[in-house]
Scaffold this motif. Structure first.
Motif, PDB file in Angstrom:
ATOM      1  N   GLU A 106      50.524 -30.862  79.764  1.00  0.00           N
ATOM      2  CA  GLU A 106      51.290 -31.557  80.798  1.00  0.00           C
ATOM      3  C   GLU A 106      50.320 -32.345  81.673  1.00  0.00           C
ATOM      4  OE1 GLU A 106      53.799 -28.891  82.980  1.00  0.00           O
ATOM      5  OE2 GLU A 106      54.757 -28.129  81.180  1.00  0.00           O
ATOM      6  N   ILE A 107      49.280 -31.676  82.120  1.00  0.00           N
ATOM      7  CA  ILE A 107      48.239 -32.314  82.931  1.00  0.00           C
ATOM      8  C   ILE A 107      46.917 -32.300  82.170  1.00  0.00           C
ATOM      9  CG2 ILE A 107      46.907 -32.181  85.076  1.00  0.00           C
ATOM     10  CD1 ILE A 107      49.406 -30.847  86.331  1.00  0.00           C
ATOM     11  N   TYR A 108      46.599 -31.171  81.544  1.00  0.00           N
ATOM     12  CA  TYR A 108      45.341 -31.017  80.812  1.00  0.00           C
ATOM     13  C   TYR A 108      45.595 -31.102  79.309  1.00  0.00           C
ATOM     14  CZ  TYR A 108      43.126 -29.571  85.133  1.00  0.00           C
ATOM     15  OH  TYR A 108      42.635 -29.549  86.409  1.00  0.00           O
ATOM     16  N   PHE A 109      44.862 -32.001  78.666  1.00  0.00           N
ATOM     17  CA  PHE A 109      44.975 -32.177  77.223  1.00  0.00           C
ATOM     18  C   PHE A 109      43.605 -31.951  76.598  1.00  0.00           C
ATOM     19  CE2 PHE A 109      48.687 -34.156  78.833  1.00  0.00           C
ATOM     20  CZ  PHE A 109      49.648 -34.047  77.847  1.00  0.00           C
ATOM     21  N   ARG A 110      43.587 -31.112  75.544  1.00  0.00           N
ATOM     22  CA  ARG A 110      42.323 -30.806  74.866  1.00  0.00           C
ATOM     23  C   ARG A 110      41.833 -32.068  74.158  1.00  0.00           C
ATOM     24  NH1 ARG A 110      43.654 -26.505  72.307  1.00  0.00           N
ATOM     25  NH2 ARG A 110      42.556 -25.021  73.606  1.00  0.00           N
ATOM     26  N   LEU A 111      40.574 -32.426  74.431  1.00  0.00           N
ATOM     27  CA  LEU A 111      39.991 -33.589  73.775  1.00  0.00           C
ATOM     28  C   LEU A 111      39.709 -33.253  72.317  1.00  0.00           C
ATOM     29  CD1 LEU A 111      37.415 -34.829  76.422  1.00  0.00           C
ATOM     30  CD2 LEU A 111      39.458 -35.996  75.678  1.00  0.00           C
ATOM     31  N   PRO A 112      40.045 -34.166  71.427  1.00  0.00           N
ATOM     32  CA  PRO A 112      39.696 -33.921  70.032  1.00  0.00           C
ATOM     33  C   PRO A 112      38.182 -34.051  69.855  1.00  0.00           C
ATOM     34  CG  PRO A 112      40.594 -36.124  70.290  1.00  0.00           C
ATOM     35  CD  PRO A 112      40.714 -35.447  71.624  1.00  0.00           C
ATOM     36  N   LYS A 113      37.694 -33.492  68.769  1.00  0.00           N
ATOM     37  CA  LYS A 113      36.271 -33.593  68.448  1.00  0.00           C
ATOM     38  C   LYS A 113      36.103 -34.456  67.211  1.00  0.00           C
ATOM     39  CE  LYS A 113      34.808 -29.071  70.244  1.00  0.00           C
ATOM     40  NZ  LYS A 113      35.784 -28.854  71.224  1.00  0.00           N
ATOM     41  N   ARG A 114      35.018 -35.177  67.168  1.00  0.00           N
ATOM     42  CA  ARG A 114      34.727 -36.023  66.016  1.00  0.00           C
ATOM     43  C   ARG A 114      34.493 -35.130  64.801  1.00  0.00           C
ATOM     44  NH1 ARG A 114      29.576 -39.141  64.537  1.00  0.00           N
ATOM     45  NH2 ARG A 114      30.379 -40.900  63.360  1.00  0.00           N
ATOM     46  N   GLU A 115      35.229 -35.389  63.752  1.00  0.00           N
ATOM     47  CA  GLU A 115      35.137 -34.591  62.528  1.00  0.00           C
ATOM     48  C   GLU A 115      34.022 -35.139  61.636  1.00  0.00           C
ATOM     49  OE1 GLU A 115      36.936 -31.869  61.997  1.00  0.00           O
ATOM     50  OE2 GLU A 115      38.106 -32.126  63.822  1.00  0.00           O
ATOM     51  N   SER A 116      33.445 -34.271  60.820  1.00  0.00           N
ATOM     52  CA  SER A 116      32.344 -34.712  59.959  1.00  0.00           C
ATOM     53  C   SER A 116      32.803 -35.748  58.941  1.00  0.00           C
ATOM     54  CB  SER A 116      31.684 -33.526  59.260  1.00  0.00           C
ATOM     55  OG  SER A 116      32.604 -32.865  58.427  1.00  0.00           O
ATOM     56  N   ASP A 117      34.067 -35.662  58.496  1.00  0.00           N
ATOM     57  CA  ASP A 117      34.541 -36.673  57.545  1.00  0.00           C
ATOM     58  C   ASP A 117      34.646 -38.054  58.205  1.00  0.00           C
ATOM     59  OD1 ASP A 117      36.779 -35.711  59.028  1.00  0.00           O
ATOM     60  OD2 ASP A 117      38.164 -36.389  57.470  1.00  0.00           O
ATOM     61  N   GLU A 118      34.905 -38.086  59.514  1.00  0.00           N
ATOM     62  CA  GLU A 118      34.902 -39.368  60.229  1.00  0.00           C
ATOM     63  C   GLU A 118      33.483 -39.920  60.299  1.00  0.00           C
ATOM     64  OE1 GLU A 118      38.614 -38.717  63.324  1.00  0.00           O
ATOM     65  OE2 GLU A 118      36.641 -37.918  63.866  1.00  0.00           O
ATOM     66  N   GLY A 119      32.514 -39.039  60.542  1.00  0.00           N
ATOM     67  CA  GLY A 119      31.116 -39.461  60.568  1.00  0.00           C
ATOM     68  C   GLY A 119      30.679 -40.003  59.222  1.00  0.00           C
ATOM     69  N   TYR A 120      31.096 -39.336  58.155  1.00  0.00           N
ATOM     70  CA  TYR A 120      30.756 -39.805  56.806  1.00  0.00           C
ATOM     71  C   TYR A 120      31.415 -41.159  56.537  1.00  0.00           C
ATOM     72  CZ  TYR A 120      30.098 -39.913  51.778  1.00  0.00           C
ATOM     73  OH  TYR A 120      29.755 -40.299  50.505  1.00  0.00           O
ATOM     74  N   ALA A 121      32.682 -41.288  56.914  1.00  0.00           N
ATOM     75  CA  ALA A 121      33.385 -42.569  56.716  1.00  0.00           C
ATOM     76  C   ALA A 121      32.691 -43.689  57.493  1.00  0.00           C
ATOM     77  CB  ALA A 121      34.839 -42.444  57.144  1.00  0.00           C
ATOM     78  N   ASP A 122      32.212 -43.379  58.710  1.00  0.00           N
ATOM     79  CA  ASP A 122      31.489 -44.384  59.499  1.00  0.00           C
ATOM     80  C   ASP A 122      30.209 -44.816  58.785  1.00  0.00           C
ATOM     81  OD1 ASP A 122      33.428 -44.213  61.459  1.00  0.00           O
ATOM     82  OD2 ASP A 122      32.215 -43.019  62.841  1.00  0.00           O
ATOM     83  N   MET A 123      29.500 -43.853  58.200  1.00  0.00           N
ATOM     84  CA  MET A 123      28.277 -44.202  57.477  1.00  0.00           C
ATOM     85  C   MET A 123      28.589 -45.077  56.271  1.00  0.00           C
ATOM     86  SD  MET A 123      25.824 -40.801  57.750  1.00  0.00           S
ATOM     87  CE  MET A 123      26.894 -39.749  56.790  1.00  0.00           C
ATOM     88  N   MET A 124      29.645 -44.743  55.543  1.00  0.00           N
ATOM     89  CA  MET A 124      30.043 -45.551  54.379  1.00  0.00           C
ATOM     90  C   MET A 124      30.412 -46.968  54.814  1.00  0.00           C
ATOM     91  SD  MET A 124      29.804 -43.922  51.487  1.00  0.00           S
ATOM     92  CE  MET A 124      30.909 -44.725  50.336  1.00  0.00           C
ATOM     93  N   ASP A 125      31.232 -47.058  55.864  1.00  0.00           N
ATOM     94  CA  ASP A 125      31.658 -48.378  56.346  1.00  0.00           C
ATOM     95  C   ASP A 125      30.476 -49.195  56.847  1.00  0.00           C
ATOM     96  OD1 ASP A 125      34.253 -47.677  55.725  1.00  0.00           O
ATOM     97  OD2 ASP A 125      34.817 -47.208  57.792  1.00  0.00           O
ATOM     98  N   PHE A 126      29.554 -48.524  57.549  1.00  0.00           N
ATOM     99  CA  PHE A 126      28.386 -49.242  58.056  1.00  0.00           C
ATOM    100  C   PHE A 126      27.485 -49.688  56.909  1.00  0.00           C
ATOM    101  CE2 PHE A 126      24.050 -49.576  59.571  1.00  0.00           C
ATOM    102  CZ  PHE A 126      24.216 -50.505  60.581  1.00  0.00           C
ATOM    103  N   ALA A 127      27.253 -48.809  55.949  1.00  0.00           N
ATOM    104  CA  ALA A 127      26.388 -49.154  54.814  1.00  0.00           C
ATOM    105  C   ALA A 127      26.900 -50.397  54.097  1.00  0.00           C
ATOM    106  CB  ALA A 127      26.286 -47.968  53.854  1.00  0.00           C
TER     107      ALA A 127
END
Length: 192
Positions: A106-127
């Protein structure tokens, strides 16, 4: 009906002669069905959140950082990111935990955490954006498997400081997009 360049409808004037009423921005939002007063499903008042650049950066940083035993929450009334220890809590942590629990989703929302598959996808996209064929080939070889892919990828990029800096900027932008998508997914919230 009285109007000017700022107000769609001028309801009146202050003692100082300044108009007040419905602005063009409010009118246009209403015409698009973006009522700023009520949530579409429950009729509950929606909260408007205006984040400063610093607050947005805090959210992005918290999203990108994983520390076991630490959880981060966004207070959508203030834009503040609060961190809560889940192990070895002291009295202050217990009080904060109670406050968060009372206002959770309602007021406090748990922040999501960056997942390792997102990090891998970022590396692939950057490469895929690397023009130097030798460096591109090296990065793709690293990404094809093995141990410590993240570390080896950064080590390979460190041979070219401009590409390494560009990679960090690329990841930062991807994280900002993910955080923005998450913020937009909170139904009780209107972002300004």
């Amino acid at each position: 009906m009285e109007q000017d360049e700022n107000f769609y409808f001028i309801a009146g004037y202050t003692e100082g002669g300044f108009p007040y009423g419905t602005t063009w921005k409010e009118y246009e939002a209403e015409q698009r069905g973006e009522s700023r007063k009520m949530a579409a499903d429950g009729g509950e008042p929606m909260r408007e959140l205006k984040l400063t650049k610093q607050q947005l950066q805090e959210i992005v940083d918290a999203y990108d950082m994983y520390v076991e035993g630490i959880e981060s929450f966004l207070n959508i009334e203030t834009g503040e990111v609060v961190t809560l220890r889940t192990f070895d809590r002291d009295e202050e942590d217990e009080e904060l935990s109670d406050i968060i629990e009372e206002g959770f989703n309602e007021i406090y929302f748990r922040l999501p955490k960056r997942e390792s598959d997102e990090g891998y996808a970022d590396m692939m996209d950057f490469a895929a954006t690397i023009e130097d064929k030798k460096l591109h080939s090296m990065l793709m070889n690293i990404l094809s498997g093995g141990k410590k892919i993240f570390r080896r990828f950064k080590d390979a990029l460190s041979s070219d400081s401009k590409e390494l800096e560009r990679y960090y900027q690329f990841v930062e932008e991807q994280n900002r997009k993910r955080v923005s998508d998450w913020l937009e997914s909170i139904p009780e919230l209107i972002l300004e």
